[in-house]
Write a protein that holds these residues in place. Structure first.
Motif, PDB file in Angstrom:
ATOM      1  N   CYS A  82     -15.667 -34.620  11.151  1.00 54.64           N
ATOM      2  CA  CYS A  82     -14.745 -33.566  11.589  1.00 54.64           C
ATOM      3  C   CYS A  82     -14.905 -33.291  13.080  1.00 54.64           C
ATOM      4  O   CYS A  82     -13.924 -33.000  13.773  1.00 54.64           O
ATOM      5  CB  CYS A  82     -14.983 -32.280  10.802  1.00 54.64           C
ATOM      6  N   LEU A  83     -16.128 -33.385  13.568  1.00 55.73           N
ATOM      7  CA  LEU A  83     -16.370 -33.157  14.998  1.00 55.73           C
ATOM      8  C   LEU A  83     -15.637 -34.208  15.840  1.00 55.73           C
ATOM      9  O   LEU A  83     -15.105 -33.880  16.909  1.00 55.73           O
ATOM     10  CB  LEU A  83     -17.864 -33.155  15.295  1.00 55.73           C
ATOM     11  N   TRP A  84     -15.624 -35.451  15.383  1.00 53.73           N
ATOM     12  CA  TRP A  84     -14.868 -36.492  16.085  1.00 53.73           C
ATOM     13  C   TRP A  84     -13.381 -36.135  16.119  1.00 53.73           C
ATOM     14  O   TRP A  84     -12.728 -36.265  17.152  1.00 53.73           O
ATOM     15  CB  TRP A  84     -15.038 -37.839  15.377  1.00 53.73           C
ATOM     16  N   LEU A  85     -12.873 -35.693  14.987  1.00 58.33           N
ATOM     17  CA  LEU A  85     -11.457 -35.322  14.911  1.00 58.33           C
ATOM     18  C   LEU A  85     -11.156 -34.140  15.822  1.00 58.33           C
ATOM     19  O   LEU A  85     -10.151 -34.141  16.537  1.00 58.33           O
ATOM     20  CB  LEU A  85     -11.071 -35.003  13.472  1.00 58.33           C
ATOM     21  N   MET A  86     -12.042 -33.149  15.837  1.00 59.11           N
ATOM     22  CA  MET A  86     -11.822 -31.995  16.711  1.00 59.11           C
ATOM     23  C   MET A  86     -11.891 -32.394  18.182  1.00 59.11           C
ATOM     24  O   MET A  86     -11.209 -31.797  19.016  1.00 59.11           O
ATOM     25  CB  MET A  86     -12.807 -30.877  16.387  1.00 59.11           C
ATOM     26  N   GLY A  87     -12.691 -33.394  18.504  1.00 56.19           N
ATOM     27  CA  GLY A  87     -12.706 -33.925  19.870  1.00 56.19           C
ATOM     28  C   GLY A  87     -11.350 -34.497  20.245  1.00 56.19           C
ATOM     29  O   GLY A  87     -10.850 -34.275  21.353  1.00 56.19           O
ATOM     30  N   GLY A  88     -10.746 -35.228  19.322  1.00 54.75           N
ATOM     31  CA  GLY A  88      -9.387 -35.748  19.549  1.00 54.75           C
ATOM     32  C   GLY A  88      -8.390 -34.618  19.729  1.00 54.75           C
ATOM     33  O   GLY A  88      -7.514 -34.678  20.596  1.00 54.75           O
ATOM     34  N   TYR A  89      -8.523 -33.572  18.913  1.00 55.84           N
ATOM     35  CA  TYR A  89      -7.653 -32.407  19.062  1.00 55.84           C
ATOM     36  C   TYR A  89      -7.825 -31.773  20.440  1.00 55.84           C
ATOM     37  O   TYR A  89      -6.853 -31.364  21.073  1.00 55.84           O
ATOM     38  CB  TYR A  89      -7.966 -31.340  18.006  1.00 55.84           C
ATOM     39  N   GLY A  90      -9.065 -31.672  20.895  1.00 54.87           N
ATOM     40  CA  GLY A  90      -9.340 -31.048  22.184  1.00 54.87           C
ATOM     41  C   GLY A  90      -8.721 -31.827  23.339  1.00 54.87           C
ATOM     42  O   GLY A  90      -8.103 -31.241  24.235  1.00 54.87           O
ATOM     43  N   ILE A  91      -8.874 -33.145  23.318  1.00 59.47           N
ATOM     44  CA  ILE A  91      -8.285 -33.974  24.370  1.00 59.47           C
ATOM     45  C   ILE A  91      -6.766 -33.862  24.337  1.00 59.47           C
ATOM     46  O   ILE A  91      -6.116 -33.737  25.384  1.00 59.47           O
ATOM     47  CB  ILE A  91      -8.742 -35.439  24.228  1.00 59.47           C
ATOM     48  N   THR A  92      -6.195 -33.877  23.148  1.00 56.86           N
ATOM     49  CA  THR A  92      -4.743 -33.722  23.021  1.00 56.86           C
ATOM     50  C   THR A  92      -4.290 -32.374  23.569  1.00 56.86           C
ATOM     51  O   THR A  92      -3.276 -32.288  24.264  1.00 56.86           O
ATOM     52  CB  THR A  92      -4.310 -33.884  21.554  1.00 56.86           C
ATOM     53  N   ALA A  93      -5.047 -31.319  23.274  1.00 57.44           N
ATOM     54  CA  ALA A  93      -4.684 -29.981  23.771  1.00 57.44           C
ATOM     55  C   ALA A  93      -4.699 -29.937  25.293  1.00 57.44           C
ATOM     56  O   ALA A  93      -3.789 -29.362  25.913  1.00 57.44           O
ATOM     57  CB  ALA A  93      -5.637 -28.934  23.196  1.00 57.44           C
ATOM     58  N   VAL A  94      -5.704 -30.560  25.901  1.00 55.37           N
ATOM     59  CA  VAL A  94      -5.778 -30.586  27.369  1.00 55.37           C
ATOM     60  C   VAL A  94      -4.586 -31.357  27.941  1.00 55.37           C
ATOM     61  O   VAL A  94      -3.956 -30.913  28.917  1.00 55.37           O
ATOM     62  CB  VAL A  94      -7.120 -31.200  27.840  1.00 55.37           C
ATOM     63  N   LEU A  95      -4.255 -32.489  27.341  1.00 55.32           N
ATOM     64  CA  LEU A  95      -3.111 -33.273  27.821  1.00 55.32           C
ATOM     65  C   LEU A  95      -1.787 -32.537  27.612  1.00 55.32           C
ATOM     66  O   LEU A  95      -0.892 -32.615  28.457  1.00 55.32           O
ATOM     67  CB  LEU A  95      -3.073 -34.642  27.137  1.00 55.32           C
ATOM     68  N   MET A  96      -1.671 -31.817  26.498  1.00 56.23           N
ATOM     69  CA  MET A  96      -0.457 -31.026  26.258  1.00 56.23           C
ATOM     70  C   MET A  96      -0.333 -29.910  27.290  1.00 56.23           C
ATOM     71  O   MET A  96       0.767 -29.648  27.792  1.00 56.23           O
ATOM     72  CB  MET A  96      -0.479 -30.427  24.846  1.00 56.23           C
ATOM     73  N   LEU A  97      -1.446 -29.262  27.595  1.00 56.90           N
ATOM     74  CA  LEU A  97      -1.430 -28.216  28.617  1.00 56.90           C
ATOM     75  C   LEU A  97      -1.035 -28.804  29.966  1.00 56.90           C
ATOM     76  O   LEU A  97      -0.208 -28.218  30.681  1.00 56.90           O
ATOM     77  CB  LEU A  97      -2.801 -27.538  28.712  1.00 56.90           C
ATOM     78  N   ALA A  98      -1.588 -29.955  30.309  1.00 54.02           N
ATOM     79  CA  ALA A  98      -1.230 -30.609  31.574  1.00 54.02           C
ATOM     80  C   ALA A  98       0.252 -30.963  31.585  1.00 54.02           C
ATOM     81  O   ALA A  98       0.941 -30.756  32.595  1.00 54.02           O
ATOM     82  CB  ALA A  98      -2.074 -31.866  31.779  1.00 54.02           C
ATOM     83  N   GLY A  99       0.755 -31.465  30.472  1.00 56.37           N
ATOM     84  CA  GLY A  99       2.187 -31.788  30.383  1.00 56.37           C
ATOM     85  C   GLY A  99       3.051 -30.564  30.540  1.00 56.37           C
ATOM     86  O   GLY A  99       4.096 -30.599  31.211  1.00 56.37           O
ATOM     87  N   TRP A 100       2.635 -29.473  29.945  1.00 54.86           N
ATOM     88  CA  TRP A 100       3.404 -28.238  30.064  1.00 54.86           C
ATOM     89  C   TRP A 100       3.391 -27.743  31.507  1.00 54.86           C
ATOM     90  O   TRP A 100       4.428 -27.332  32.043  1.00 54.86           O
ATOM     91  CB  TRP A 100       2.827 -27.182  29.128  1.00 54.86           C
ATOM     92  N   LEU A 101       2.217 -27.800  32.152  1.00 55.27           N
ATOM     93  CA  LEU A 101       2.130 -27.359  33.548  1.00 55.27           C
ATOM     94  C   LEU A 101       2.969 -28.248  34.466  1.00 55.27           C
ATOM     95  O   LEU A 101       3.648 -27.747  35.372  1.00 55.27           O
ATOM     96  CB  LEU A 101       0.674 -27.347  34.014  1.00 55.27           C
ATOM     97  N   ILE A 102       2.933 -29.540  34.241  1.00 47.04           N
ATOM     98  CA  ILE A 102       3.750 -30.464  35.049  1.00 47.04           C
ATOM     99  C   ILE A 102       5.227 -30.182  34.841  1.00 47.04           C
ATOM    100  O   ILE A 102       6.011 -30.166  35.795  1.00 47.04           O
ATOM    101  CB  ILE A 102       3.397 -31.927  34.716  1.00 47.04           C
ATOM    102  N   SER A 103       5.608 -29.944  33.591  1.00 44.42           N
ATOM    103  CA  SER A 103       7.026 -29.680  33.326  1.00 44.42           C
ATOM    104  C   SER A 103       7.483 -28.356  33.938  1.00 44.42           C
ATOM    105  O   SER A 103       8.654 -28.208  34.290  1.00 44.42           O
ATOM    106  CB  SER A 103       7.307 -29.698  31.820  1.00 44.42           C
ATOM    107  N   GLN A 104       6.570 -27.402  34.072  1.00 45.89           N
ATOM    108  CA  GLN A 104       6.925 -26.126  34.693  1.00 45.89           C
ATOM    109  C   GLN A 104       7.199 -26.274  36.182  1.00 45.89           C
ATOM    110  O   GLN A 104       7.896 -25.451  36.785  1.00 45.89           O
ATOM    111  CB  GLN A 104       5.816 -25.092  34.470  1.00 45.89           C
ATOM    112  N   ALA A 105       6.657 -27.332  36.780  1.00 42.18           N
ATOM    113  CA  ALA A 105       6.854 -27.564  38.216  1.00 42.18           C
ATOM    114  C   ALA A 105       8.200 -28.217  38.516  1.00 42.18           C
ATOM    115  O   ALA A 105       8.623 -28.261  39.670  1.00 42.18           O
ATOM    116  CB  ALA A 105       5.730 -28.439  38.761  1.00 42.18           C
TER     117      ALA A 105
END
Length: 161
Positions: A82-105
């Motif tokens: 589960c920790l491995w899976l949550m690591g994948g979730y965390g990386i995805t969340a960071v990339l989604m946040l970056a995508g959202w910030l880029i799209s806001q620009a």
């Protein structure tokens, strides 16, 4: 390490691995693409994530209980996956946040939507990779249960009592 384990204990030790695999297949491989296809927006990613994290919390809580040693070790092993899976979730969340910030620009609202859609589709890849890796790990863990084995690292960390 090999241990003499009854069939009843083996059956109980399969439970965390089966629960984790069901979590993977239902919430990650079926529900997430369905949410994307239904075009429910950002919440389409949050619903399967919340459901999956609920199962992970259950696996964690159960892994802290003490019953039969062999069964407990497999609950702990499942939580490590589960920790491995949550690591994948965390990386995805960071990339989604970056995508959202880029799209806001972006100056144009249409372009912002296109950018976010493209980046969010790419951002899901770490989670998909974690899903594939953990499913393979869980298949190996089920083989360990069938053989009556516990990984050496777990046996050293939590010696049989």
């Amino acid at each position: 390490m090999d241990y003499q384990v009854s069939d009843a204990e083996k059956k109980r030790a399969r439970t965390p691995h089966n629960l984790f695999v069901l979590n993977i297949f239902f919430f990650n491989l079926l529900m997430t693409p369905a949410a994307i296809v239904l075009n429910v927006g950002m919440y389409g990613f949050l619903i399967p994530l919340f459901c999956s994290l609920s199962v992970i919390v259950y696996i964690y809580l159960r892994s802290t209980k003490t019953t039969a040693w062999f069964v407990d070790m497999h609950w702990r092993l499942s939580f490590r996956r589960c920790l491995w899976l949550m690591g994948g979730y965390g990386i995805t969340a960071v990339l989604m946040l970056a995508g959202w910030l880029i799209s806001q620009a972006a100056a144009d609202a249409r372009m912002a939507e296109i950018m976010f859609t493209a980046i969010s589709r790419i951002a899901v890849l770490p989670t998909l990779l974690a899903v594939m890796v953990t499913v393979v790990f869980e298949a190996g863990a089920l083989q360990l249960v069938n053989k009556g084995e516990v990984p050496d690292r777990l046996a050293e960390q939590f010696p049989p009592g």
